[in-house]
Design an enzyme around this catalytic site. Structure first.
Site, PDB file in Angstrom:
ATOM      1  N   SER A 428     -82.478 167.054 -35.699  1.00 10.87           N
ATOM      2  CA  SER A 428     -82.429 168.339 -36.778  1.00 10.87           C
ATOM      3  C   SER A 428     -81.771 168.842 -37.438  1.00 10.87           C
ATOM      4  O   SER A 428     -80.459 167.831 -38.099  1.00 10.87           O
ATOM      5  CB  SER A 428     -83.733 169.232 -36.485  1.00 10.87           C
ATOM      6  OG  SER A 428     -84.405 169.367 -37.187  1.00 10.87           O
ATOM      7  N   ASP A 606     -93.474 163.954 -41.021  1.00 13.57           N
ATOM      8  CA  ASP A 606     -92.358 164.509 -40.780  1.00 13.57           C
ATOM      9  C   ASP A 606     -91.911 165.032 -42.365  1.00 13.57           C
ATOM     10  O   ASP A 606     -91.753 164.918 -42.962  1.00 13.57           O
ATOM     11  CB  ASP A 606     -90.846 164.143 -40.151  1.00 13.57           C
ATOM     12  CG  ASP A 606     -90.047 165.568 -40.311  1.00 13.57           C
ATOM     13  OD1 ASP A 606     -89.655 166.319 -40.720  1.00 13.57           O
ATOM     14  OD2 ASP A 606     -89.266 164.655 -40.208  1.00 13.57           O
ATOM     15  N   HIS A 636     -92.198 167.167 -36.903  1.00 13.84           N
ATOM     16  CA  HIS A 636     -90.888 166.773 -36.319  1.00 13.84           C
ATOM     17  C   HIS A 636     -91.122 167.744 -35.110  1.00 13.84           C
ATOM     18  O   HIS A 636     -91.050 168.356 -34.884  1.00 13.84           O
ATOM     19  CB  HIS A 636     -90.560 168.164 -37.901  1.00 13.84           C
ATOM     20  CG  HIS A 636     -88.930 168.292 -37.557  1.00 13.84           C
ATOM     21  ND1 HIS A 636     -87.951 167.198 -37.631  1.00 13.84           N
ATOM     22  CD2 HIS A 636     -88.080 169.314 -36.892  1.00 13.84           C
ATOM     23  CE1 HIS A 636     -86.782 168.103 -38.288  1.00 13.84           C
ATOM     24  NE2 HIS A 636     -86.639 169.271 -37.823  1.00 13.84           N
TER      25      HIS A 636
END
Length: 735
Positions: A428, A606, A636
């Site tokens: 991320s 995601d 995610h």
């Protein structure tokens, strides 16, 4: 089952049930029966409008794939979510058909279930209309509308007013693999209970007690949970999210996670003094460049890191490294014994940057999978605890990550590493930092890492619209309002006021009187919650709708459900977001050409999928080595859910194999590797019913079908036996 068959089945199930309950058949239950008739008819109305839209997407969305072997982009994801919703409706409709004559059949409950999915289908219909406009207005093959006015502004405006609670109640996580849904439900219940007590002036244990007592009503009333979840995500600022996400950092939860993870010999928190040092230039080892310590925003300060190693290696117990160790919970973080055997230094080092939206978490909450990687890969791991926004916005985190990378190069002998091969990995926000740290290394002229593994990375921090970002309307972990607050904090535009931050354990030492006061208040809240649980929660079906024609984004006669509490969304962003070191997708070719091989692992569902697809396309367009692997049916942040399901463990293993590729094959393309039960994304029908593991979209030569089935490759296509072939879609979802 192809798309046509899915729609035909839905019409049949809805029509048959509507006829049964409208005919006054025996077993129908008054108002509930009328609700079932109305919702069955409304579902058919939505679906008839959706059918041509989905068929239209199916004919063109292959143009937006990374390549024909990796069918993944935001348009495909939206269609998949709609199909998943329809399949859930079919499943529930068939259940009603099979049980409606039973004396145990609860018509009211089943009417509520169907209404919830009907509301979700209505909102998904609106998202597909928005995606249609993106498809029309975007450049060919581009997934982002690169302008913050016009289409992007319309998307934010629609998001702020559209009802979202239906996706956080009965339908929570319907698009993901069934194994992960109980966890998402637990997170949602904990979130709304925590949010209810967040601003109250209690001790930390009081907040925990009150949250525990009040969580019951959200567990038994999904509509109330959805409404409260929507309120929290739209109104509470970034400091709330920082506090909630950091719950995993508390000693109790981190100890539980540590007990179930691999046991390592070295787990040491380090604090490195901020002093400048020299590194040789990559192109001329006789010359050097000075690496300055981080100084942006908060001045010079020690850089925090964590060294994890399954084995004790040379240098990891040296006096120099011990002098850099910092205490955690009043003790030095060591896992060494006097008789621990020291083994030679590893030729490889993994440098890790954690996720958390640039605003929360540290390496401690990411320990479980890092320990597992250290054991399976046999390498030490250095995880960087960079400073967090909004107190330390861009470029502070990047400065600290780059400094830590250079410090590791210079002090490899302290880390149990020979200095040969190094890989940067991040998830991320950490995926963004792994790329930008490499770009900064190129700018300084120092040695580049041997490879980058970016897991569901954020490569574009602007408010540009894309089809995958439409998924923020329903994503329980990345709602757009939360995502925008995190990005605003990182880019220095956080305008939220600092509120009193409450930690669940920070005030545990308050006196006994405060403790009993808080427990008493928590019990009182619980009693009130039981009394309030019978209150009628706002029904999305009766939620205020804007007049017809209110929005030009939708066809005449259709309007999505609207929320009673619009989100405060600010469209204008800072020029910082277009800095290449902030949004590497916007970097010029000259900055990207110096990158090492990049391996991207993304999630099909995601909201940031398009970041990965477009970044992989950018790298390929300039002949940079890049691979893209897309994991299906997981949310995610699946690395942080490693121990919850077989699917998350398999996906984490894919990330580990990409790291292994960097260490074993630096200068050559990765060898084809095999995954268990990895198939094409067009198996969404069986996936939604939980028959398979995560679906991995990888090049076809990397695919291994279920053991025992005959396979052969003809013109790049994987052929299977008839039984397996019948499970695939015939509507063009595959390449």
């Amino acid at each position: 089952m192809d798309t046509k068959a899915v729609f035909t089945t839905l019409y049949s199930v809805c029509e048959e049930n509507a006829t049964f309950f409208s005919g006054g058949a025996k077993g129908s239950q008054g108002d509930a029966a009328r609700r079932l008739v109305d919702v069955m008819n409304l579902i058919q109305e939505h679906t008839r409008s959706l059918e041509p839209v989905i068929c239209g997407f199916a004919s063109v969305y292959h143009h937006f794939d990374f390549d024909p072997h990796i069918p993944a982009n935001g348009y495909r994801s939206l269609v998949k979510v709609v199909r998943c919703c329809i399949l859930h409706i079919i499943q529930k409709g068939r259940y009603i058909t099979a049980n409606r004559r039973s004396i145990f059949f609860r018509a009211t409950h089943n009417a509520g279930e169907m209404e919830a999915y009907c509301n979700a289908l209505c909102q998904l219909r609106a998202l597909l209309y928005l995606a249609q406009r993106m498809l029309h207005d975007n450049k060919h093959g581009n997934l982002f509308f690169q302008d913050e006015s016009g289409l992007s502004e319309s998307f934010v405006r629609e998001y702020s007013t559209m009802h979202k609670g239906c996706f956080y109640g009965r339908c929570l996580g319907f698009q993901f693999t069934p194994a992960i849904r109980p966890c998402l439900q637990t997170i949602a219940i904990g979130l709304v209970a925590f949010g209810e007590n967040y601003r109250r002036h209690q001790s930390g244990i009081g907040v925990a007690a009150s949250s525990f007592f009040t969580s019951g009503k959200y567990a038994i009333d999904p509509e109330l949970r959805g409404a409260e979840f929507e309120r929290i995500t739209q109104n509470l600022d970034v400091h709330f999210w920082k506090t909630f996400w950091n719950i995993t950092e508390t000693e109790v939860l981190s100890s539980l996670a540590s007990m179930t993870s691999a046991q390592v010999k070295v787990n040491r928190a380090l604090s490195v003094p901020p002093v400048p040092f020299d590194l040789p230039l990559a192109g001329n080892h006789r010359a050097s460049v000075t690496i300055p310590p981080p100084s942006a925003h908060i001045g010079t300060a020690p850089i925090q890191m964590r060294l994890i190693s399954y084995d004790l290696r040379e240098g990891q117990d040296s006096e120099t490294l011990l002098s850099l160790s910092r205490s955690e919970g009043g003790a030095i973080s060591l896992s060494l014994g006097l008789k621990t055997k020291r083994i030679p230094s590893s030729p490889c080092l993994l440098i890790h940057f954690h996720g958390g939206g640039f605003v929360a978490q540290t390496s401690k909450s990411h320990e479980p999978y890092l320990k597992s990687w250290s054991q399976d890969l046999g390498v030490p791991i250095l995880s960087v605890d960079y400073s967090l926004a909004p107190e330390a916005p861009f470029p502070r985190a990047l400065e600290e990550c780059f400094y830590a990378y250079c410090w590791a190069l210079r002090n490899h002998h302290l880390l149990g590493w020979t200095g040969e091969k190094v890989c940067l990995v991040g998830d991320s926000a950490g995926g963004n930092l792994s790329v930008t740290t490499s770009m900064r290394a190129a700018a300084f002229g120092v040695r580049m890492p041997d490879g980058i593994v970016a897991v569901y990375p954020a490569t574009l921090l602007t408010a540009y619209a894309s089809p995958s970002r439409l998924l923020t309307l329903m994503d329980p972990l990345l709602p757009l309002s939360v995502l925008s607050r995190c990005l605003s904090a990182y880019t220095g535009r956080c305008v939220c006021t600092q509120v009193e931050k409450v930690s669940t354990l920070s005030l545990v030492r308050k006196d006994t009187a405060l403790l009993f006061r808080d427990l008493r208040q928590g019990a009182s809240n619980w009693i009130h919650s039981l009394l309030d649980s019978n209150r009628a929660s706002p029904s999305p079906t009766t939620a205020g709708k804007a007049p017809l024609g209110h929005s030009r984004e939708f066809p005449l006669g259709f309007e999505p459900l609207r929320t009673e509490q619009p989100a405060e969304m600010r469209m204008k962003s800072s020029p910082v977001v277009k800095d290449p070191f902030c949004s590497p997708l916007l970097a010029p070719d000259s900055m990207l050409k110096g990158l090492p091989p990049v391996h991207i692992v993304a999630c099909a569902l995601d909201p940031m999928l398009d970041d990965s697809v477009m970044f992989a396309k950018r790298l390929r367009s300039i002949d940079q080595p890049v691979t893209l692997c897309v994991v299906d049916d997981l949310p995610h942040g699946f690395l942080s859910l490693l121990q919850l399901s077989r699917e998350t463990r398999e996906a984490a293993n894919i990330c580990m194999e990409r790291i292994r590729t960097v260490f074993t094959q630096v200068d050559t393309p990765p060898e084809p590797r095999k995954h268990r039960k990895l198939e094409r994304t067009d198996r969404c029908v069986s996936a939604s019913s939980g028959d398979t593991g995560p679906l991995i979209v990888c090049p076809m030569e990397e695919v291994e079908l279920t053991a025992g089935k005959e396979t052969r490759i003809v013109d790049g296509e994987v052929l299977v036996d008839v039984a397996a072939k019948n499970k695939t879609d015939a509507d063009g979802i595959g390449p």
